[in-house]
Scaffold this motif. Structure first.
Motif, PDB file in Angstrom:
ATOM      1  N   ASN A   1      -8.237 -50.288  25.883  1.00 47.81           N
ATOM      2  CA  ASN A   1      -9.557 -50.892  25.680  1.00 47.81           C
ATOM      3  C   ASN A   1     -10.309 -50.077  24.626  1.00 47.81           C
ATOM      4  OD1 ASN A   1     -12.125 -52.019  25.817  1.00 47.81           O
ATOM      5  ND2 ASN A   1     -12.059 -52.274  28.051  1.00 47.81           N
ATOM      6  N   ARG A   2      -9.983 -50.327  23.367  1.00 47.89           N
ATOM      7  CA  ARG A   2     -10.626 -49.583  22.282  1.00 47.89           C
ATOM      8  C   ARG A   2     -12.117 -49.876  22.191  1.00 47.89           C
ATOM      9  NH1 ARG A   2      -5.501 -50.580  20.782  1.00 47.89           N
ATOM     10  NH2 ARG A   2      -4.302 -48.920  19.767  1.00 47.89           N
ATOM     11  N   GLN A   3     -12.502 -51.113  22.494  1.00 48.19           N
ATOM     12  CA  GLN A   3     -13.919 -51.469  22.395  1.00 48.19           C
ATOM     13  C   GLN A   3     -14.755 -50.667  23.379  1.00 48.19           C
ATOM     14  OE1 GLN A   3     -15.287 -53.417  19.959  1.00 48.19           O
ATOM     15  NE2 GLN A   3     -17.152 -52.490  20.794  1.00 48.19           N
ATOM     16  N   ARG A   4     -14.201 -50.413  24.560  1.00 48.00           N
ATOM     17  CA  ARG A   4     -14.912 -49.593  25.543  1.00 48.00           C
ATOM     18  C   ARG A   4     -15.128 -48.182  24.991  1.00 48.00           C
ATOM     19  NH1 ARG A   4     -14.648 -48.932  31.199  1.00 48.00           N
ATOM     20  NH2 ARG A   4     -16.210 -47.343  31.759  1.00 48.00           N
ATOM     21  N   LEU A   5     -14.104 -47.636  24.334  1.00 45.55           N
ATOM     22  CA  LEU A   5     -14.255 -46.316  23.738  1.00 45.55           C
ATOM     23  C   LEU A   5     -15.282 -46.339  22.616  1.00 45.55           C
ATOM     24  CD1 LEU A   5     -10.539 -45.075  23.552  1.00 45.55           C
ATOM     25  CD2 LEU A   5     -12.334 -44.247  25.079  1.00 45.55           C
ATOM     26  N   ARG A   6     -15.262 -47.391  21.802  1.00 45.25           N
ATOM     27  CA  ARG A   6     -16.240 -47.498  20.707  1.00 45.25           C
ATOM     28  C   ARG A   6     -17.662 -47.568  21.260  1.00 45.25           C
ATOM     29  NH1 ARG A   6     -12.440 -51.600  18.892  1.00 45.25           N
ATOM     30  NH2 ARG A   6     -10.978 -50.661  17.400  1.00 45.25           N
ATOM     31  N   ASN A   7     -17.829 -48.246  22.373  1.00 47.96           N
ATOM     32  CA  ASN A   7     -19.159 -48.336  22.987  1.00 47.96           C
ATOM     33  C   ASN A   7     -19.631 -46.969  23.484  1.00 47.96           C
ATOM     34  OD1 ASN A   7     -19.165 -51.087  22.507  1.00 47.96           O
ATOM     35  ND2 ASN A   7     -18.504 -51.628  24.580  1.00 47.96           N
ATOM     36  N   MET A   8     -18.679 -46.132  23.905  1.00 50.82           N
ATOM     37  CA  MET A   8     -19.036 -44.770  24.332  1.00 50.82           C
ATOM     38  C   MET A   8     -19.379 -43.896  23.147  1.00 50.82           C
ATOM     39  SD  MET A   8     -16.050 -43.940  27.113  1.00 50.82           S
ATOM     40  CE  MET A   8     -15.698 -45.023  28.492  1.00 50.82           C
ATOM     41  N   ASP A   9     -18.685 -44.109  22.016  1.00 52.89           N
ATOM     42  CA  ASP A   9     -18.828 -43.258  20.842  1.00 52.89           C
ATOM     43  C   ASP A   9     -19.960 -43.779  19.965  1.00 52.89           C
ATOM     44  OD1 ASP A   9     -18.313 -41.320  18.916  1.00 52.89           O
ATOM     45  OD2 ASP A   9     -16.930 -42.649  17.834  1.00 52.89           O
ATOM     46  N   VAL A  10     -21.186 -43.627  20.454  1.00 51.16           N
ATOM     47  CA  VAL A  10     -22.356 -44.148  19.726  1.00 51.16           C
ATOM     48  C   VAL A  10     -23.196 -42.991  19.188  1.00 51.16           C
ATOM     49  CG1 VAL A  10     -22.440 -46.288  21.014  1.00 51.16           C
ATOM     50  CG2 VAL A  10     -23.625 -44.282  21.914  1.00 51.16           C
ATOM     51  N   ARG A  18     -17.487 -37.255  23.506  1.00 47.55           N
ATOM     52  CA  ARG A  18     -16.629 -36.438  22.650  1.00 47.55           C
ATOM     53  C   ARG A  18     -15.160 -36.823  22.824  1.00 47.55           C
ATOM     54  NH1 ARG A  18     -19.153 -30.292  23.390  1.00 47.55           N
ATOM     55  NH2 ARG A  18     -21.307 -30.979  23.664  1.00 47.55           N
ATOM     56  N   VAL A  19     -14.738 -37.006  24.060  1.00 48.68           N
ATOM     57  CA  VAL A  19     -13.343 -37.384  24.320  1.00 48.68           C
ATOM     58  C   VAL A  19     -13.061 -38.765  23.737  1.00 48.68           C
ATOM     59  CG1 VAL A  19     -11.667 -37.924  26.127  1.00 48.68           C
ATOM     60  CG2 VAL A  19     -13.142 -35.906  26.345  1.00 48.68           C
ATOM     61  N   ALA A  20     -13.994 -39.692  23.890  1.00 48.66           N
ATOM     62  CA  ALA A  20     -13.821 -41.028  23.321  1.00 48.66           C
ATOM     63  C   ALA A  20     -13.687 -40.952  21.804  1.00 48.66           C
ATOM     64  CB  ALA A  20     -15.000 -41.926  23.711  1.00 48.66           C
ATOM     65  N   ASN A  21     -14.529 -40.146  21.173  1.00 51.33           N
ATOM     66  CA  ASN A  21     -14.471 -39.974  19.718  1.00 51.33           C
ATOM     67  C   ASN A  21     -13.123 -39.413  19.297  1.00 51.33           C
ATOM     68  OD1 ASN A  21     -14.839 -38.016  17.265  1.00 51.33           O
ATOM     69  ND2 ASN A  21     -16.518 -39.467  17.086  1.00 51.33           N
ATOM     70  N   PHE A  22     -12.631 -38.426  20.041  1.00 53.28           N
ATOM     71  CA  PHE A  22     -11.340 -37.816  19.721  1.00 53.28           C
ATOM     72  C   PHE A  22     -10.202 -38.827  19.834  1.00 53.28           C
ATOM     73  CE2 PHE A  22      -7.442 -35.877  21.342  1.00 53.28           C
ATOM     74  CZ  PHE A  22      -7.130 -35.024  20.301  1.00 53.28           C
ATOM     75  N   VAL A  75      -8.885 -47.780  30.661  1.00 50.16           N
ATOM     76  CA  VAL A  75      -9.190 -47.682  29.228  1.00 50.16           C
ATOM     77  C   VAL A  75      -7.975 -47.178  28.459  1.00 50.16           C
ATOM     78  CG1 VAL A  75     -10.696 -46.598  27.509  1.00 50.16           C
ATOM     79  CG2 VAL A  75     -11.618 -47.303  29.724  1.00 50.16           C
ATOM     80  N   LEU A  76      -7.175 -46.332  29.090  1.00 48.96           N
ATOM     81  CA  LEU A  76      -5.967 -45.815  28.465  1.00 48.96           C
ATOM     82  C   LEU A  76      -4.874 -45.685  29.510  1.00 48.96           C
ATOM     83  CD1 LEU A  76      -5.684 -42.596  29.414  1.00 48.96           C
ATOM     84  CD2 LEU A  76      -7.478 -42.282  27.726  1.00 48.96           C
ATOM     85  N   GLY A  77      -3.657 -45.487  29.020  1.00 48.43           N
ATOM     86  CA  GLY A  77      -2.533 -45.270  29.902  1.00 48.43           C
ATOM     87  C   GLY A  77      -1.678 -44.130  29.380  1.00 48.43           C
ATOM     88  N   PHE A  78      -0.975 -43.449  30.271  1.00 51.82           N
ATOM     89  CA  PHE A  78      -0.113 -42.335  29.896  1.00 51.82           C
ATOM     90  C   PHE A  78       1.350 -42.755  29.972  1.00 51.82           C
ATOM     91  CE2 PHE A  78      -3.896 -40.159  31.619  1.00 51.82           C
ATOM     92  CZ  PHE A  78      -4.225 -39.374  30.520  1.00 51.82           C
ATOM     93  N   SER A  79       2.121 -42.271  29.028  1.00 55.88           N
ATOM     94  CA  SER A  79       3.574 -42.414  29.061  1.00 55.88           C
ATOM     95  C   SER A  79       4.149 -41.039  28.739  1.00 55.88           C
ATOM     96  CB  SER A  79       4.048 -43.449  28.044  1.00 55.88           C
ATOM     97  OG  SER A  79       5.459 -43.551  28.060  1.00 55.88           O
ATOM     98  N   GLY A  80       4.002 -40.109  29.676  1.00 54.66           N
ATOM     99  CA  GLY A  80       4.315 -38.715  29.425  1.00 54.66           C
ATOM    100  C   GLY A  80       3.026 -37.938  29.257  1.00 54.66           C
ATOM    101  N   ALA A  81       3.127 -36.606  29.228  1.00 49.16           N
ATOM    102  CA  ALA A  81       1.934 -35.756  29.203  1.00 49.16           C
ATOM    103  C   ALA A  81       1.075 -35.988  27.974  1.00 49.16           C
ATOM    104  CB  ALA A  81       2.352 -34.292  29.297  1.00 49.16           C
ATOM    105  N   ARG A  82       1.716 -36.240  26.813  1.00 49.83           N
ATOM    106  CA  ARG A  82       0.947 -36.381  25.575  1.00 49.83           C
ATOM    107  C   ARG A  82       1.132 -37.734  24.898  1.00 49.83           C
ATOM    108  NH1 ARG A  82       1.835 -30.444  22.661  1.00 49.83           N
ATOM    109  NH2 ARG A  82       1.541 -29.179  24.545  1.00 49.83           N
ATOM    110  N   GLN A  83       1.751 -38.673  25.581  1.00 48.75           N
ATOM    111  CA  GLN A  83       1.923 -40.026  25.053  1.00 48.75           C
ATOM    112  C   GLN A  83       0.835 -40.908  25.640  1.00 48.75           C
ATOM    113  OE1 GLN A  83       4.543 -41.143  23.011  1.00 48.75           O
ATOM    114  NE2 GLN A  83       5.704 -39.239  22.935  1.00 48.75           N
ATOM    115  N   ILE A  84      -0.032 -41.438  24.782  1.00 46.47           N
ATOM    116  CA  ILE A  84      -1.183 -42.210  25.243  1.00 46.47           C
ATOM    117  C   ILE A  84      -1.226 -43.556  24.531  1.00 46.47           C
ATOM    118  CG2 ILE A  84      -3.713 -42.318  25.315  1.00 46.47           C
ATOM    119  CD1 ILE A  84      -3.777 -39.308  25.575  1.00 46.47           C
TER     120      ILE A  84
END
Length: 230
Positions: A221-230, A158-162, A208-217
């Protein structure tokens, strides 16, 4: 709920907002009809735009900011149905009342047009009718996808999809600035705040992701997220 004075005088629905995004295609496609006059309103952070079961008298478009539509469940929990970002149209109902409530997530300006005007134009103009059908079909598609997300996917899926959804809708130069907080994200995904935080921390630790502030993302690795969102 309209309880304030308009932020601007009535304007043609196709007029761009100085300093803001160009009008989105759905509303642009309805321009040029004499009865379609829009008005702008500005709402403060967490201010209600309309409530659940209130008369659906207007259709809205986000010009600046962000809006959440949600329903309060019988046990007090909140289920967010959608996040509406600049250019998005919301509040288009099949019935006479709003099924969900709508609130500004941050300071937000919306453009609204009377639903009756749209319906009258659709009754005489096939192009307007088609645009309204397209917007309604888009809402239905999102609702179906959200239902499957909540019913069939794990917390990490769900988080990957979001993240992929927000990347498509928000990312600028590879960075997305989320207007919503993690509690909002949890209420959208049917997860607790703690579960969302753990999932984001795990994805950060795994690169897979990095933060630049609390809500800056930034997604690394988008492909890793796509593999999760199956």
């Amino acid at each position: 709920m309209l309880t304030q004075s308009p932020a601007a005088a009535s304007l043609n629905i196709n007029r761009p907002v100085p300093g803001g995004p160009a009008p989105s295609e759905p509303f642009c496609g309805l321009a040029g009809h004499a009865g379609l006059i829009a008005t702008e309103f500005t709402y403060r952070k967490d201010e209600e735009i309309y409530g659940e079961d209130e008369p659906a008298e207007y259709v809205y478009q986000v010009i600046r900011g962000a809006v959440r539509t949600y329903k309060l469940l019988a046990d007090g929990r909140r289920q967010i149905g959608a996040f509406h970002l600049p250019g998005d149209v919301f509040g288009l109902e099949s019935g006479a009342k709003h099924r969900l409530a709508a609130e500004a997530i941050i300071d937000t300006t919306v453009r609204l047009v009377k639903r009756r005007s749209l319906e009258q134009a659709a009754g005489t103009d096939v192009q307007v009718a088609h645009k309204l059908w397209t917007m309604t079909a888009g809402d239905l598609k999102h609702a179906e996808e959200h239902m499957l997300l909540l019913g069939r996917k794990s917390a990490m899926e769900r988080v990957a999809n979001f993240l992929l959804e927000m990347d498509r809708r928000l990312a600028v130069a590879g960075m997305m600035a989320l207007p919503m907080c993690r509690r909002d994200i949890g209420d959208y995904l049917g997860l607790t705040l703690e579960t969302v935080s753990r999932a984001l921390s795990q994805l950060n630790d795994e690169g897979v992701l990095g933060f630049s502030g609390a809500r800056q993302i930034v997604l690394r690795n988008r492909q890793r997220l796509r593999n999760m969102d199956v």
